[in-house]
Scaffold this motif. Structure first.
Motif, PDB file in Angstrom:
ATOM      1  N   VAL A  24      -7.176   3.616  -1.477  1.00 42.43           N
ATOM      2  CA  VAL A  24      -7.007   2.813  -0.261  1.00 42.43           C
ATOM      3  C   VAL A  24      -7.839   1.542  -0.343  1.00 42.43           C
ATOM      4  CG1 VAL A  24      -7.501   2.741   2.222  1.00 42.43           C
ATOM      5  CG2 VAL A  24      -6.360   4.736   1.244  1.00 42.43           C
ATOM      6  N   GLY A  68       0.798  -1.220   0.000  1.00 46.13           N
ATOM      7  CA  GLY A  68       0.000   0.000   0.000  1.00 46.13           C
ATOM      8  C   GLY A  68       0.825   1.263   0.000  1.00 46.13           C
ATOM      9  N   VAL A 124      -1.148   3.080  -3.160  1.00 45.90           N
ATOM     10  CA  VAL A 124      -2.062   4.212  -2.947  1.00 45.90           C
ATOM     11  C   VAL A 124      -1.583   5.482  -3.646  1.00 45.90           C
ATOM     12  CG1 VAL A 124      -3.155   5.712  -1.235  1.00 45.90           C
ATOM     13  CG2 VAL A 124      -3.019   3.244  -0.832  1.00 45.90           C
ATOM     14  N   GLY A 166      -4.786   1.544   3.789  1.00 49.30           N
ATOM     15  CA  GLY A 166      -4.626   0.535   2.754  1.00 49.30           C
ATOM     16  C   GLY A 166      -3.274  -0.141   2.745  1.00 49.30           C
ATOM     17  N   ILE A 167      -2.574  -0.093   3.871  1.00 43.02           N
ATOM     18  CA  ILE A 167      -1.277  -0.760   3.987  1.00 43.02           C
ATOM     19  C   ILE A 167      -1.489  -2.122   4.642  1.00 43.02           C
ATOM     20  CG2 ILE A 167      -0.026   1.411   4.163  1.00 43.02           C
ATOM     21  CD1 ILE A 167       0.122   0.934   7.214  1.00 43.02           C
ATOM     22  N   SER A 197      -6.200  -0.878  -2.681  1.00 43.91           N
ATOM     23  CA  SER A 197      -4.983  -1.406  -2.067  1.00 43.91           C
ATOM     24  C   SER A 197      -5.276  -2.556  -1.115  1.00 43.91           C
ATOM     25  CB  SER A 197      -4.245  -0.285  -1.327  1.00 43.91           C
ATOM     26  OG  SER A 197      -3.062  -0.760  -0.732  1.00 43.91           O
ATOM     27  N   GLN A 198      -6.457  -2.549  -0.488  1.00 37.46           N
ATOM     28  CA  GLN A 198      -6.815  -3.627   0.441  1.00 37.46           C
ATOM     29  C   GLN A 198      -6.803  -4.987  -0.258  1.00 37.46           C
ATOM     30  OE1 GLN A 198      -6.994  -3.110   3.565  1.00 37.46           O
ATOM     31  NE2 GLN A 198      -7.537  -0.964   3.819  1.00 37.46           N
TER      32      GLN A 198
END
Length: 255
Positions: A52, A28, A32, A154-155, A55-56
């Motif tokens: 975000v 992410g 992102v 989103g990391i 990115s999930q």
């Protein structure tokens, strides 16, 4: 015929997967800001909340793929993962909800701070603990915080989870990375569902990112021993700092 936009999205995932595998950073951190800066050049506008959400799915792909490999090698502390994952899942749900309601400027600012923190850690190197010891009582709230950051930004959460497992829970670094990856996949499922319910998840773009991440992660694992780590960390740290400045300028420059 694959469109240029689809190829760009897969390329973003590819880059995120390679760098994530080599440097141990969540995808992410790349996905992102890359989606925000690259997609408009192909006529596809995207908000940081949508980036975000997409990115999930990339995080989920890395979590499932990486966890399977680590489980085969016997590096995952499964019991630790199952005990701590409820905290990250709860935190992830809270963070995802915040991602739906907070102004884009707030999310971008928090993300920029995370990028600068990641660059700092890459440049100085993380302190590591290799001796088993009793876990701190602060582990559950720290893992909850990791989940919140995962849902909001989103990391994968590894930026926070690995130091917590290693420094506070006393898990050796290799097992901390493996267990964090295992937890990351479980957390990303809940995060993605919240963003899907909120109408921010573009499944087509997410599938492209996930495909690129899976290919990139495999390639990055093979490249890890061939590329001078110090040089790569320096270049990537400078890229993170540049990206953070760009994000802050985009959302605060006209304030």
């Amino acid at each position: 015929m694959i469109s240029a936009l689809t190829l760009a999205v897969i390329g973003i995932g590819l880059l995120a997967g390679v760098l994530g595998a080599i440097l141990g950073l969540g995808g992410g951190v790349v996905v992102v800001p890359a989606l925000e800066f690259v997609l408009p050049r192909f006529g596809q506008e995207i908000s940081i909340g949508q980036a975000v959400a997409i990115s999930q799915i990339g995080v989920l792909a890395v979590g499932l793929s990486g966890a399977a490999a680590y489980l085969q090698k016997g590096l995952v502390r499964a019991r630790t993962g199952y005990l701590l994952s409820p905290y990250t899942i709860l935190g992830g749900a809270v963070g995802s909800f915040l991602g739906l309601v907070l102004p884009a400027r707030v999310v971008a600012t928090v993300f920029a701070v995370l990028l600068l923190y990641s660059a700092y850690n890459l440049l100085r190197g993380l302190k590591r603990v290799e001796v088993e010891r009793e876990p701190s009582r602060l582990v559950p709230p720290a893992m909850t915080f990791a989940g919140i950051m995962s849902g909001l930004l989103g990391i994968g959460g590894g930026t926070v989870q690995v130091p917590v497992l290693n420094l506070m829970a006393g898990v050796p670094i290799r097992e901390a990375i493996a267990t964090s990856t295992f937890i990351m996949g479980l957390t990303a499922v809940g995060n993605a569902l919240v963003y899907q319910a909120g109408g921010l998840l573009d499944l087509k773009l997410a599938a492209g990112v996930a495909l690129g991440v899976l290919i990139g992660a495999r390639a990055g694992a093979g490249l890890q021993s061939r590329i001078p780590a110090d040089r790569l960390k320096l270049v990537f740290s400078l890229l993170l700092i540049f990206t953070a400045v760009q994000l802050l300028w985009k959302y605060w420059g006209s304030a």
